[in-house]
Design a protein around this motif. Sequence first.
Motif, PDB file in Angstrom:
ATOM      1  N   MET A   1       0.846  -1.172   0.000  1.00  0.00           N
ATOM      2  CA  MET A   1       0.000   0.000   0.000  1.00  0.00           C
ATOM      3  C   MET A   1       0.890   1.233   0.000  1.00  0.00           C
ATOM      4  N   VAL A   2       0.514   2.223  -0.800  1.00  0.00           N
ATOM      5  CA  VAL A   2       1.273   3.466  -0.870  1.00  0.00           C
ATOM      6  C   VAL A   2       0.774   4.422   0.209  1.00  0.00           C
ATOM      7  N   LEU A   3       1.718   4.933   0.988  1.00  0.00           N
ATOM      8  CA  LEU A   3       1.411   5.883   2.054  1.00  0.00           C
ATOM      9  C   LEU A   3       2.090   7.200   1.763  1.00  0.00           C
ATOM     10  N   LEU A   4       1.401   8.268   2.091  1.00  0.00           N
ATOM     11  CA  LEU A   4       1.977   9.601   2.089  1.00  0.00           C
ATOM     12  C   LEU A   4       1.856  10.107   3.519  1.00  0.00           C
ATOM     13  N   VAL A   5       2.982  10.444   4.131  1.00  0.00           N
ATOM     14  CA  VAL A   5       3.010  10.897   5.516  1.00  0.00           C
ATOM     15  C   VAL A   5       3.612  12.291   5.554  1.00  0.00           C
ATOM     16  N   SER A   6       2.932  13.188   6.237  1.00  0.00           N
ATOM     17  CA  SER A   6       3.415  14.551   6.404  1.00  0.00           C
ATOM     18  C   SER A   6       3.284  14.915   7.872  1.00  0.00           C
ATOM     19  N   TYR A   7       4.221  15.706   8.372  1.00  0.00           N
ATOM     20  CA  TYR A   7       4.143  16.092   9.769  1.00  0.00           C
ATOM     21  C   TYR A   7       4.485  17.563   9.942  1.00  0.00           C
ATOM     22  N   ASP A   8       4.000  18.112  11.044  1.00  0.00           N
ATOM     23  CA  ASP A   8       4.340  19.459  11.486  1.00  0.00           C
ATOM     24  C   ASP A   8       4.647  19.325  12.975  1.00  0.00           C
ATOM     25  N   ILE A   9       5.930  19.211  13.293  1.00  0.00           N
ATOM     26  CA  ILE A   9       6.395  18.953  14.654  1.00  0.00           C
ATOM     27  C   ILE A   9       7.354  20.066  15.060  1.00  0.00           C
ATOM     28  N   VAL A  48       1.671   2.822  11.346  1.00  0.00           N
ATOM     29  CA  VAL A  48       0.503   3.607  11.762  1.00  0.00           C
ATOM     30  C   VAL A  48       0.338   3.538  13.283  1.00  0.00           C
ATOM     31  N   LYS A  49       0.522   2.358  13.862  1.00  0.00           N
ATOM     32  CA  LYS A  49       0.432   2.249  15.328  1.00  0.00           C
ATOM     33  C   LYS A  49       1.504   3.104  15.991  1.00  0.00           C
ATOM     34  N   TRP A  50       2.725   3.056  15.466  1.00  0.00           N
ATOM     35  CA  TRP A  50       3.821   3.855  16.027  1.00  0.00           C
ATOM     36  C   TRP A  50       3.488   5.346  15.948  1.00  0.00           C
ATOM     37  N   LEU A  51       2.927   5.780  14.818  1.00  0.00           N
ATOM     38  CA  LEU A  51       2.564   7.190  14.653  1.00  0.00           C
ATOM     39  C   LEU A  51       1.445   7.591  15.619  1.00  0.00           C
ATOM     40  N   LEU A  52       0.457   6.721  15.794  1.00  0.00           N
ATOM     41  CA  LEU A  52      -0.631   7.014  16.725  1.00  0.00           C
ATOM     42  C   LEU A  52      -0.117   7.156  18.164  1.00  0.00           C
TER      43      LEU A  52
END
Length: 101
Positions: A1-9, A48-52
């Motif tokens: 599955m292709v994921l696009l992840v963006s963050y503002d930290i 996804v679990k790690w990000l959550l």
Amino acid sequence: MVLLVSYDIENNYFRKKIADHLLDTGLDRFQYSVYLGNLAEAVKDTLVKWLLDLQGDRRWGQKDSVLVLFLTDRQVREMLTIGKPNWNQEALRGEQHTMIF
């Protein structure tokens, strides 16, 4: 599955930790805080679990956010890139048939 992840930290150390983890997971840096990649389902679920779980970290700020988009094959094929991308479009779209070492 292709994921696009963006963050503002906000926290520099925390932001670097997230960036390194995304790269280690197999995503490619698309832009400074945007990552893109084709991951196996189990790897995607673990990421996804790690990000959550990041929200529970003491360095998570009130204004911090992470965006995860699950892209369909059609969305990836129709993705418009303006300029020279720093990622392998053919590999992401499944069009690369030669592996170079």
